[in-house]
Write a protein that holds these residues in place. Structure first.
Motif, PDB file in Angstrom:
ATOM      1  N   GLU A 197      -4.131   2.745  -3.889  1.00 57.65           N
ATOM      2  CA  GLU A 197      -5.300   3.546  -4.271  1.00 57.65           C
ATOM      3  C   GLU A 197      -6.290   3.679  -3.121  1.00 57.65           C
ATOM      4  OE1 GLU A 197      -6.846   1.552  -7.630  1.00 57.65           O
ATOM      5  OE2 GLU A 197      -5.146   2.017  -8.951  1.00 57.65           O
ATOM      6  N   GLN A 198      -6.278   2.714  -2.189  1.00 61.45           N
ATOM      7  CA  GLN A 198      -7.205   2.761  -1.054  1.00 61.45           C
ATOM      8  C   GLN A 198      -6.717   3.679   0.056  1.00 61.45           C
ATOM      9  OE1 GLN A 198      -8.320  -1.113   0.403  1.00 61.45           O
ATOM     10  NE2 GLN A 198      -8.177  -2.058  -1.618  1.00 61.45           N
ATOM     11  N   GLY A 199      -5.430   3.990   0.050  1.00 63.24           N
ATOM     12  CA  GLY A 199      -4.871   4.792   1.131  1.00 63.24           C
ATOM     13  C   GLY A 199      -4.605   3.934   2.360  1.00 63.24           C
ATOM     14  N   GLY A 233     -13.338 -11.602   0.949  1.00 68.08           N
ATOM     15  CA  GLY A 233     -12.228 -10.679   1.154  1.00 68.08           C
ATOM     16  C   GLY A 233     -11.930  -9.870  -0.087  1.00 68.08           C
ATOM     17  N   VAL A 234     -12.068 -10.495  -1.251  1.00 72.88           N
ATOM     18  CA  VAL A 234     -11.792  -9.811  -2.523  1.00 72.88           C
ATOM     19  C   VAL A 234     -12.882  -8.807  -2.868  1.00 72.88           C
ATOM     20  CG1 VAL A 234     -11.558 -10.148  -5.021  1.00 72.88           C
ATOM     21  CG2 VAL A 234     -10.386 -11.697  -3.438  1.00 72.88           C
ATOM     22  N   VAL A 235     -14.147  -9.217  -2.772  1.00 74.52           N
ATOM     23  CA  VAL A 235     -15.238  -8.337  -3.205  1.00 74.52           C
ATOM     24  C   VAL A 235     -15.399  -7.126  -2.283  1.00 74.52           C
ATOM     25  CG1 VAL A 235     -16.492 -10.206  -4.315  1.00 74.52           C
ATOM     26  CG2 VAL A 235     -17.014  -9.630  -1.942  1.00 74.52           C
ATOM     27  N   THR A 236     -14.905  -7.219  -1.065  1.00 72.02           N
ATOM     28  CA  THR A 236     -14.960  -6.068  -0.152  1.00 72.02           C
ATOM     29  C   THR A 236     -13.687  -5.220  -0.247  1.00 72.02           C
ATOM     30  OG1 THR A 236     -14.104  -7.479   1.644  1.00 72.02           O
ATOM     31  CG2 THR A 236     -16.501  -7.196   1.501  1.00 72.02           C
ATOM     32  N   HIS A 237     -12.863  -5.515  -1.282  1.00 75.48           N
ATOM     33  CA  HIS A 237     -11.627  -4.761  -1.542  1.00 75.48           C
ATOM     34  C   HIS A 237     -10.634  -4.884  -0.382  1.00 75.48           C
ATOM     35  CE1 HIS A 237     -13.590  -3.036  -5.044  1.00 75.48           C
ATOM     36  NE2 HIS A 237     -14.609  -2.690  -4.273  1.00 75.48           N
ATOM     37  N   GLY A 238     -10.680  -6.029   0.287  1.00 75.18           N
ATOM     38  CA  GLY A 238      -9.712  -6.312   1.337  1.00 75.18           C
ATOM     39  C   GLY A 238      -8.691  -7.314   0.856  1.00 75.18           C
ATOM     40  N   ALA A 288       0.818  -1.212   0.000  1.00 71.61           N
ATOM     41  CA  ALA A 288       0.000   0.000   0.000  1.00 71.61           C
ATOM     42  C   ALA A 288       0.852   1.262   0.000  1.00 71.61           C
ATOM     43  CB  ALA A 288      -0.932   0.003   1.205  1.00 71.61           C
ATOM     44  N   ALA A 289       2.097   1.152   0.464  1.00 74.01           N
ATOM     45  CA  ALA A 289       2.981   2.316   0.517  1.00 74.01           C
ATOM     46  C   ALA A 289       3.670   2.590  -0.814  1.00 74.01           C
ATOM     47  CB  ALA A 289       4.039   2.117   1.604  1.00 74.01           C
ATOM     48  N   VAL A 308      -6.681   0.506   3.642  1.00 76.77           N
ATOM     49  CA  VAL A 308      -6.022  -0.786   3.756  1.00 76.77           C
ATOM     50  C   VAL A 308      -6.177  -1.335   5.175  1.00 76.77           C
ATOM     51  CG1 VAL A 308      -3.756  -1.903   3.802  1.00 76.77           C
ATOM     52  CG2 VAL A 308      -4.370  -0.391   1.912  1.00 76.77           C
ATOM     53  N   PHE A 309      -6.014  -0.473   6.156  1.00 82.04           N
ATOM     54  CA  PHE A 309      -6.127  -0.926   7.547  1.00 82.04           C
ATOM     55  C   PHE A 309      -7.526  -1.475   7.824  1.00 82.04           C
ATOM     56  CE2 PHE A 309      -7.187  -0.156  12.013  1.00 82.04           C
ATOM     57  CZ  PHE A 309      -6.159  -0.853  12.635  1.00 82.04           C
ATOM     58  N   TRP A 310      -8.547  -0.735   7.420  1.00 80.82           N
ATOM     59  CA  TRP A 310      -9.909  -1.147   7.746  1.00 80.82           C
ATOM     60  C   TRP A 310     -10.386  -2.322   6.893  1.00 80.82           C
ATOM     61  CZ3 TRP A 310     -11.942   0.130  12.105  1.00 80.82           C
ATOM     62  CH2 TRP A 310     -11.592   1.336  12.724  1.00 80.82           C
TER      63      TRP A 310
END
Length: 439
Positions: free
Chosen positions: A183-185, A241-246, A174-175, A189-191
């Protein structure tokens, strides 16, 4: 015939050929990993050009994701709390101290040797190459001459560290600007990847395991469909996990823990299989997909990387397999009472395998426009390739030599720390029997 058809023929041919000689080869230094990776180089673009990353990108990514999902889920499903606390001080030290130190050491050593990579790309190299894969040197933990404490510790460590490295992987990725997670910031990413995916895994795994036991208690489910149910829960956790963008991998790993816990907690009172027996089909399928993944790795990553070798890449790969592994292991075992040969044995048998391959290929595929990704892929490819060769060739010999040392030490010394009792562990089917070598 189309390119995809030839790819299928090649993969099926290699798999069938190895199957025919599998028992004969299992007691030799020629491991399945060496066979599949070597065959991959042969049928890849470097030689026969049957498999190509650009042409077959979709099926390749699907295969790799499926393999790692099943391995993460079934490995976590087999682990119990007692494996880490009841006489199992070794995996706790290796995972709690050794793993973070390995990531840090890999990061720091990459700094002077891999110029051109950013600080977070260097960190990503350290994280991708930190998890171990005991299947690449399974004689090291299946030989009964090796003390149970060591076999158990390496087995549990290898089963958990690929999942434990995922949060580091996600944060470091993510960094790096230009990646999907970037792109998620940081907050996103944390949430999503860490908290939401973990929660989804707990819910899906817990409900899936509880539902299976509820059905068992009423005699409504057959043995065959119990096995299929495990696959369905693993896939459901990953896809949510994928569909929730995690992170689908984090969700699947956590779901494996919750599923295994639910099976052990909710006993039905009927004659039933243990959780590890329930997952036999999923483990066998995961093992098969893992072997095919190594073949694909040889074709699309290692083969092309061999044409772009540099002394920096080779030196880092060698240091990753030695210093980056051995020093953190030695530090983590300070005060444990284990003898130097034991510490050296544990430190050497940290082969890199499936998790490193999948994570590297996902980064290369999803971050093609990110500077440094190509070099990152080559470094991981050469490191895993050397690991497959060196750990595979040394496993049988080193297990025999260490076993002879242990027998002499146990006979000469009472209360040897290596003789400490450990919980009974069914092991993982991908590694073969833990109480005897395969014959």
């Amino acid at each position: 015939m189309s390119g995809a058809a030839w790819t299928g023929v090649a993969v099926a041919g290699v798999t069938a050929a190895y199957a025919v000689f599998s028992r004969r080869l299992s007691s030799t230094p020629l491991s399945s990993a060496i066979v599949f990776v070597g065959s991959g180089i042969l049928i890849g673009p470097a030689v026969l050009d049957i498999i190509d990353q650009e042409r077959d990108a979709g099926p390749i990514i699907t295969l790799l994701e499926a393999a790692l999902t099943l391995v993460l889920f079934t490995d976590a499903m087999a682990v119990q709390r007692r494996d880490l606390v009841a006489g199992g001080f070794l995996p706790g030290r290796l995972l709690g101290i050794g793993l973070p130190l390995s990531i840090g050491a890999g990061w720091l050593l990459a700094w002077p040797l891999l110029p051109g990579l950013t600080v977070w790309e260097l960190a990503l190299v350290g994280a991708i190459l930190a998890p171990t894969d005991a299947a690449l040197g399974k004689s090291a933990i299946s030989d009964p001459r090796v003390p149970a404490l060591v076999r158990h510790g390496l087995n549990v460590e290898s089963g958990l560290n690929d999942g434990m490295v995922l949060p580091f992987f996600v944060v470091f990725l993510a960094a790096i600007p230009g990646t999907r997670y970037a792109e998620q910031g940081t907050g996103g990413v944390f949430w999503r990847a860490l908290l939401l995916s973990t929660a989804l895994g707990l819910v899906v795994g817990g409900l899936g395991g509880g539902l299976l036991q509820w059905s068992r208690a009423r005699g409504w489910v057959t043995r065959e469909w119990r096995q299929v149910h495990v696959l369905a829960v693993a896939v459901a956790a990953y896809e949510l996990g994928v569909v929730t963008h995690g992170s689908g991998f984090i969700a699947a790993w956590v779901a494996g823990f919750a599923f295994g816990f639910a099976l052990r907690r909710h006993r039905t009172g009927r004659a039933e299989e243990s959780p590890d027996r329930t997952a036999e089909f999923a483990e066998d399928l995961g093992g098969l997909l893992a072997s095919i993944s190594l073949l694909v790795f040889g074709a699309v990553l290692l083969g092309p990387a061999l044409g772009h070798l540099s002394w920096r890449i080779v030196l880092y790969a060698l240091l990753s397999l030695t210093v980056v592994r051995v020093v953190p292991v030695a530090v983590s075992l300070v005060g444990s009472g284990l003898r130097t040969p034991t510490v050296a044995y544990i430190g050497w048998f940290g082969p890199r395998g499936l998790a490193s391959v999948v994570l590297a290929l996902l980064v290369v595929e999803e971050s093609a426009n990110v500077p440094g990704v190509e070099l990152l892929g080559r470094v991981v490819a050469v490191t895993v390739g050397l690991s497959v060769l060196l750990h595979g060739l040394s496993a049988v010999t080193f297990a025999e030599r260490y076993g002879r040392w242990y027998a002499r030490a146990a006979a000469a010394t009472r209360g040897l720390r290596e003789e400490a009792p450990v919980p009974e562990s069914p092991g993982r089917r991908r590694l073969g029997p833990l109480d005897r070598p395969e014959r």
